[in-house]
Design a protein around this motif. Structure first.
Motif, PDB file in Angstrom:
ATOM      1  N   LEU A  54       0.795  -1.233   0.000  1.00  0.00           N
ATOM      2  CA  LEU A  54       0.000   0.000   0.000  1.00  0.00           C
ATOM      3  C   LEU A  54       0.827   1.283   0.000  1.00  0.00           C
ATOM      4  N   PRO A  55       1.801   1.459   0.908  1.00  0.00           N
ATOM      5  CA  PRO A  55       2.575   2.710   0.854  1.00  0.00           C
ATOM      6  C   PRO A  55       3.315   2.895  -0.472  1.00  0.00           C
ATOM      7  N   MET A  56       3.773   1.788  -1.064  1.00  0.00           N
ATOM      8  CA  MET A  56       4.431   1.882  -2.368  1.00  0.00           C
ATOM      9  C   MET A  56       3.443   2.288  -3.452  1.00  0.00           C
ATOM     10  N   LEU A  57       2.216   1.807  -3.347  1.00  0.00           N
ATOM     11  CA  LEU A  57       1.191   2.206  -4.311  1.00  0.00           C
ATOM     12  C   LEU A  57       0.935   3.708  -4.248  1.00  0.00           C
ATOM     13  N   ILE A  58       0.900   4.255  -3.038  1.00  0.00           N
ATOM     14  CA  ILE A  58       0.655   5.688  -2.886  1.00  0.00           C
ATOM     15  C   ILE A  58       1.782   6.498  -3.518  1.00  0.00           C
ATOM     16  N   VAL A  59       3.018   6.044  -3.341  1.00  0.00           N
ATOM     17  CA  VAL A  59       4.147   6.713  -4.002  1.00  0.00           C
ATOM     18  C   VAL A  59       3.969   6.634  -5.519  1.00  0.00           C
ATOM     19  N   GLY A  60       3.568   5.451  -6.007  1.00  0.00           N
ATOM     20  CA  GLY A  60       3.311   5.300  -7.433  1.00  0.00           C
ATOM     21  C   GLY A  60       2.199   6.204  -7.915  1.00  0.00           C
ATOM     22  N   ASP A  61       1.154   6.367  -7.089  1.00  0.00           N
ATOM     23  CA  ASP A  61       0.055   7.270  -7.439  1.00  0.00           C
ATOM     24  C   ASP A  61       0.546   8.707  -7.602  1.00  0.00           C
ATOM     25  N   VAL A  62       1.465   9.115  -6.737  1.00  0.00           N
ATOM     26  CA  VAL A  62       2.010  10.478  -6.818  1.00  0.00           C
ATOM     27  C   VAL A  62       2.761  10.674  -8.136  1.00  0.00           C
ATOM     28  N   PHE A  63       3.558   9.684  -8.527  1.00  0.00           N
ATOM     29  CA  PHE A  63       4.240   9.756  -9.824  1.00  0.00           C
ATOM     30  C   PHE A  63       3.226   9.828 -10.966  1.00  0.00           C
ATOM     31  N   VAL A 200       6.234   1.598  11.264  1.00  0.00           N
ATOM     32  CA  VAL A 200       7.307   2.531  10.918  1.00  0.00           C
ATOM     33  C   VAL A 200       8.287   1.870   9.958  1.00  0.00           C
ATOM     34  N   GLN A 201       8.585   0.593  10.193  1.00  0.00           N
ATOM     35  CA  GLN A 201       9.496  -0.122   9.301  1.00  0.00           C
ATOM     36  C   GLN A 201       8.937  -0.233   7.885  1.00  0.00           C
ATOM     37  N   THR A 202       7.610  -0.393   7.785  1.00  0.00           N
ATOM     38  CA  THR A 202       6.989  -0.458   6.466  1.00  0.00           C
ATOM     39  C   THR A 202       7.230   0.828   5.696  1.00  0.00           C
ATOM     40  N   PHE A 203       7.068   1.977   6.386  1.00  0.00           N
ATOM     41  CA  PHE A 203       7.301   3.269   5.731  1.00  0.00           C
ATOM     42  C   PHE A 203       8.772   3.440   5.364  1.00  0.00           C
ATOM     43  N   LEU A 204       9.671   2.959   6.241  1.00  0.00           N
ATOM     44  CA  LEU A 204      11.094   3.024   5.922  1.00  0.00           C
ATOM     45  C   LEU A 204      11.410   2.182   4.686  1.00  0.00           C
ATOM     46  N   LEU A 205      10.788   1.003   4.612  1.00  0.00           N
ATOM     47  CA  LEU A 205      10.979   0.138   3.450  1.00  0.00           C
ATOM     48  C   LEU A 205      10.492   0.830   2.178  1.00  0.00           C
ATOM     49  N   THR A 206       9.339   1.485   2.262  1.00  0.00           N
ATOM     50  CA  THR A 206       8.819   2.225   1.115  1.00  0.00           C
ATOM     51  C   THR A 206       9.779   3.336   0.708  1.00  0.00           C
ATOM     52  N   GLY A 207      10.349   4.017   1.707  1.00  0.00           N
ATOM     53  CA  GLY A 207      11.315   5.072   1.412  1.00  0.00           C
ATOM     54  C   GLY A 207      12.496   4.552   0.613  1.00  0.00           C
ATOM     55  N   LEU A 208      12.981   3.361   0.980  1.00  0.00           N
ATOM     56  CA  LEU A 208      14.087   2.760   0.244  1.00  0.00           C
ATOM     57  C   LEU A 208      13.686   2.378  -1.180  1.00  0.00           C
ATOM     58  N   MET A 209      12.407   2.115  -1.379  1.00  0.00           N
ATOM     59  CA  MET A 209      11.928   1.673  -2.693  1.00  0.00           C
ATOM     60  C   MET A 209      11.555   2.830  -3.622  1.00  0.00           C
ATOM     61  N   ILE A 210      11.522   4.074  -3.119  1.00  0.00           N
ATOM     62  CA  ILE A 210      11.112   5.210  -3.951  1.00  0.00           C
ATOM     63  C   ILE A 210      11.926   5.313  -5.242  1.00  0.00           C
ATOM     64  N   PRO A 211      13.267   5.171  -5.206  1.00  0.00           N
ATOM     65  CA  PRO A 211      14.014   5.246  -6.472  1.00  0.00           C
ATOM     66  C   PRO A 211      13.574   4.184  -7.486  1.00  0.00           C
ATOM     67  N   PHE A 212      13.278   2.974  -7.011  1.00  0.00           N
ATOM     68  CA  PHE A 212      12.857   1.904  -7.921  1.00  0.00           C
ATOM     69  C   PHE A 212      11.460   2.185  -8.479  1.00  0.00           C
ATOM     70  N   ILE A 213      10.565   2.705  -7.629  1.00  0.00           N
ATOM     71  CA  ILE A 213       9.233   3.078  -8.111  1.00  0.00           C
ATOM     72  C   ILE A 213       9.359   4.182  -9.154  1.00  0.00           C
ATOM     73  N   GLY A 214      10.242   5.152  -8.888  1.00  0.00           N
ATOM     74  CA  GLY A 214      10.456   6.247  -9.831  1.00  0.00           C
ATOM     75  C   GLY A 214      10.996   5.764 -11.164  1.00  0.00           C
ATOM     76  N   ILE A 215      11.968   4.847 -11.119  1.00  0.00           N
ATOM     77  CA  ILE A 215      12.509   4.279 -12.360  1.00  0.00           C
ATOM     78  C   ILE A 215      11.409   3.571 -13.144  1.00  0.00           C
ATOM     79  N   GLY A 216      10.592   2.791 -12.426  1.00  0.00           N
ATOM     80  CA  GLY A 216       9.484   2.100 -13.080  1.00  0.00           C
ATOM     81  C   GLY A 216       8.489   3.068 -13.679  1.00  0.00           C
TER      82      GLY A 216
END
Length: 249
Positions: A54-63, A200-216
């Motif tokens: 879910l948090p990764m999806l929200i980052v993807g939605d922003v892109f 909190v760890q889930t959000f940290l994990l999403t933070g680490l994945m932001i570059p990969f979501i952005g590349i995608g």
């Protein structure tokens, strides 16, 4: 990675792959997300996987909004949202009373239902027309909300709805971006405070994945006009059906 000692290497690889495909799905080929969902559910468990995604999806939605925010028919979204919120609540209640195996089975059922709709639409094509009736908005909205809450699997339902209404490609992408951004942000506090599967760890994990979501996301926006979508949809439908069936066994 040391702050996530419970994640094994193979799990890291699946999360990175999921982040890349989420980015591509949000700005390009939405069917890719249908493939990610059952894979992560098989790797991490049903409810846990929805918290990771879910948090990764929200980052993807922003892109996606960055690319398509000005392309949307607001009235069609507003017709669905009240019913979608009802579907979210229904999914929230059901998800709180079932174990993880049952949760994975519900995710599989949601994905298979969406696949059925995609296959049906492929066969009907331009012949499929839907009426502008309240009962239809209610049915689509509740189903989209429920499948989104249970397995983040409402994409094909919303896609079929828009395509059957004859929405053009640009507005399709814009409406999808706005609709799922609103829905996913609404789901976030439900999963944090009621299901407790986002930490909190889930959000940290999403933070680490932001570059990969952005590349995608960049890649998805680049290839959307260059790929043979029909052949690719058939590939995604076949692969997703296999993975969804795996969740049952």
């Amino acid at each position: 990675m040391e702050i996530f000692p419970d994640l094994e290497l193979v799990q890291w690889l699946w999360v990175i792959l999921a982040a890349l495909l989420i980015g591509v799905s949000k700005t390009g080929i939405s069917g890719l997300l249908t493939l990610v969902i059952p894979i992560l559910a098989a790797v991490f468990g049903g409810k846990a996987s929805t918290g990771i995604i879910l948090p990764m999806l929200i980052v993807g939605d922003v892109f996606a909004l960055f690319y398509y925010k000005h392309n949307a028919k607001r009235e069609d979204i507003l017709k669905l949202l009240p019913w979608t919120f009802m579907g979210l609540i229904f999914g929230l209640i059901i998800g709180g009373y079932i174990n993880d195996e049952q949760f994975k089975s519900l995710i599989a059922l949601s994905v298979l239902l969406c696949l059925f709709l995609l296959i049906y639409f492929e066969k009907k094509g331009d012949q499929l027309k839907i009426p502008d009736k309240t009962w239809l908005h209610a049915s689509v909205g509740i189903l989209a909300g429920f499948t989104s809450m249970i397995g983040n699997a409402a994409g094909p339902i919303f896609s079929v709805y828009l395509l059957a209404k004859g929405v053009d490609k640009v507005n399709f992408l814009g409406m999808t971006a706005w609709f799922f951004f609103i829905v996913n942000v609404t789901k976030l506090p439900m999963q944090v405070f009621i299901w407790h599967n986002i930490t909190v760890q889930t959000f940290l994990l999403t933070g680490l994945m932001i570059p990969f979501i952005g590349i995608g996301a960049v890649f998805g926006a680049f290839i959307i006009k260059r790929i043979n979508e029909k052949a690719f949809r058939y590939l995604i439908i076949g692969m997703t059906a296999i993975v969804a069936l795996k969740l049952f066994f």
